[in-house]
Enzyme design. Structure first.
Site, PDB file in Angstrom:
ATOM      1  N   SER A 133       0.835  -1.212   0.000  1.00 57.15           N
ATOM      2  CA  SER A 133       0.000   0.000   0.000  1.00 57.15           C
ATOM      3  C   SER A 133       0.866   1.256   0.000  1.00 57.15           C
ATOM      4  O   SER A 133       0.583   2.210  -0.725  1.00 57.15           O
ATOM      5  CB  SER A 133      -0.988  -0.011   1.163  1.00 57.15           C
ATOM      6  OG  SER A 133      -0.311  -0.061   2.386  1.00 57.15           O
ATOM      7  N   ASP A 136       7.198   1.556   6.240  1.00 61.07           N
ATOM      8  CA  ASP A 136       6.810   1.318   4.844  1.00 61.07           C
ATOM      9  C   ASP A 136       6.898   2.581   3.979  1.00 61.07           C
ATOM     10  O   ASP A 136       7.506   2.554   2.907  1.00 61.07           O
ATOM     11  CB  ASP A 136       5.396   0.711   4.762  1.00 61.07           C
ATOM     12  CG  ASP A 136       5.350  -0.706   5.325  1.00 61.07           C
ATOM     13  OD1 ASP A 136       6.344  -1.131   5.940  1.00 61.07           O
ATOM     14  OD2 ASP A 136       4.327  -1.390   5.141  1.00 61.07           O
TER      15      ASP A 136
HETATM   16  O1  PMV Z   1       4.264  -7.316   8.335  1.00 56.80           O
HETATM   17  P1  PMV Z   1       4.315  -5.866   8.504  1.00 56.80           P
HETATM   18  O2  PMV Z   1       4.937  -5.112   7.368  1.00 56.80           O
HETATM   19  O3  PMV Z   1       2.988  -5.272   8.934  1.00 56.80           O
HETATM   20  O4  PMV Z   1       5.375  -5.584   9.668  1.00 56.80           O
HETATM   21  C1  PMV Z   1       5.087  -5.370  10.992  1.00 56.80           C
HETATM   22  C2  PMV Z   1       6.358  -5.069  11.730  1.00 56.80           C
HETATM   23  C3  PMV Z   1       6.190  -5.112  13.237  1.00 56.80           C
HETATM   24  O5  PMV Z   1       7.474  -4.889  13.778  1.00 56.80           O
HETATM   25  C4  PMV Z   1       5.679  -6.443  13.690  1.00 56.80           C
HETATM   26  C5  PMV Z   1       5.233  -4.026  13.727  1.00 56.80           C
HETATM   27  C6  PMV Z   1       5.720  -2.600  13.574  1.00 56.80           C
HETATM   28  O6  PMV Z   1       4.855  -1.694  13.641  1.00 56.80           O
HETATM   29  O7  PMV Z   1       6.922  -2.346  13.445  1.00 56.80           O
END
Ligand code: PMV
Length: 327
Positions: A115, A158
């Site tokens: 996204s 992201d």
């Molecule tokens: O799978 P994803 O991209 O939603 O990664 C989450 C990463 C975590 O460390 C588990 C949570 C975060 O907000 O950093």
């Protein structure tokens, strides 16, 4: 023909989950990109078309009309894009109708930041189309604002990696720091196809941490040490050490309850087929795993993941963040 821009997907190489509690994490942009093409329309509609999701619809006077696919799904995918478009139009100072076509090569809902990649691509394309001066910082901020709609309170990993590309060291209190990584990082990414919720996974770790603080604290410290050692390994082009560190990191993630059978199967298959190291990436509980693999073993590891029922693809680190492809 309109303006085309693109932005990369990401993987978390090391440090997920522990990053929520202030430890460092390493994130890589990978050479899977989302593409957005933007053109001006004669009316005031905002028309959105996702070729890969087979969804189309438009916003007009605050209302949404579906043209292709499921209306609810389309709305949830298009709402963050609309928000980013509005931010760019604000900077432009005039409301214009737009046709935006999206074509993403990033698997969705797999923790690869699809996204954010789409929104960073749309934001960049619009900036160029409307001649709005848009720094990387601006693209990041707009993408981050729109990600808040999708994820509530995201860490910003992201949007940052989609915008800036490369390799980033991230820590809650200090933010992002680019790491200068010269070496290639050849990976096989295996999608388990199992849907997972980041929120549920984060809550699992929180529960286990509350129940066993004296056990989880040292795990967090070990995770920090892994990331610090990995920075040296990356600087020294030492992929063997990096692979070992990934394996240890996976053991810690397993320990706090965020791996699952679907991931373990793919991770074991990848290691047996010769990967230097393999672990889950992102939230776990399904989603994707990554296997660091010498170039000559990429096909072999990919086939092993496929045989065991995963969906593999080969990926490399990319230094290119959001970029204009065609004006
Ligand atoms: O799978 P994803 O991209 O939603 O990664 C989450 C990463 C975590 O460390 C588990 C949570 C975060 O907000 O950093």
């Amino acid at each position: 023909m309109g303006v085309v821009a693109s932005a990369p997907a990401k993987i978390i190489l090391l440090g997920e989950h522990f990053v929520v509690y202030g430890e460092p994490a390493i994130v890589l942009a990978i050479d899977k990109r989302a593409y957005a093409e933007a053109e001006i329309r004669n009316d005031k509609k905002l028309c959105l078309h996702s070729l890969n999701l087979n969804l189309a619809g438009y916003f007009e006077n605050g209302n949404f009309k579906i043209e292709k696919g499921n209306a609810k799904e389309a709305r949830s995918k298009f709402e963050p894009i609309k928000l980013a478009v509005e931010k760019v139009l604000e900077k432009h100072g005039e409301n214009v109708g737009l046709d935006i076509k999206i074509n993403s090569t990033v698997p969705v809902a797999a923790g690869l930041g699809s996204s954010a990649a789409v929104v960073a691509a749309v934001t960049s394309a619009l900036g160029a189309l409307l001649n709005v001066k848009m720094s990387k910082e601006d693209v990041f901020r707009i993408t981050y604002e729109s990600e808040k709609i999708v994820h509530g309170t995201p860490s910003g990993i992201d949007p940052a990696i989609s915008t800036f590309g490369g390799t980033l060291l991230f820590q809650m209190d200090t933010g992002f720091k680019p790491l200068d990584v010269k070496t290639d990082i050849p990976l096989v990414i295996g999608d388990t196809g199992v849907a997972r919720s980041t929120r549920v996974q984060v809550e699992k770790v929180q529960a286990i941490k509350e129940k066993y603080p004296q056990i989880v604290e040292p795990i967090m410290l070990a995770a920090r040490e892994i990331v610090l050692k990995a920075i040296d390994a990356l600087k020294g082009n030492d992929l063997e050490t990096l692979g070992e560190l990934m394996n240890i990191n996976q053991a810690l993630l397993y320990g706090v309850g965020v791996s699952d059978e679907s991931l373990e199967r793919l991770i074991n298959a990848a290691r047996k087929a010769g990967a230097l190291g393999a672990k889950l990436t992102g939230a776990g509980g399904g989603g994707c795993m990554i296997a660091l693999t010498k170039n000559e073993n990429l096909e072999q590891v990919s086939e092993a993941i496929q045989r065991i029922g995963g969906r593999p693809f080969i990926a490399k680190k990319t230094d290119e963040g959001a970029r204009i492809e065609r004006t």
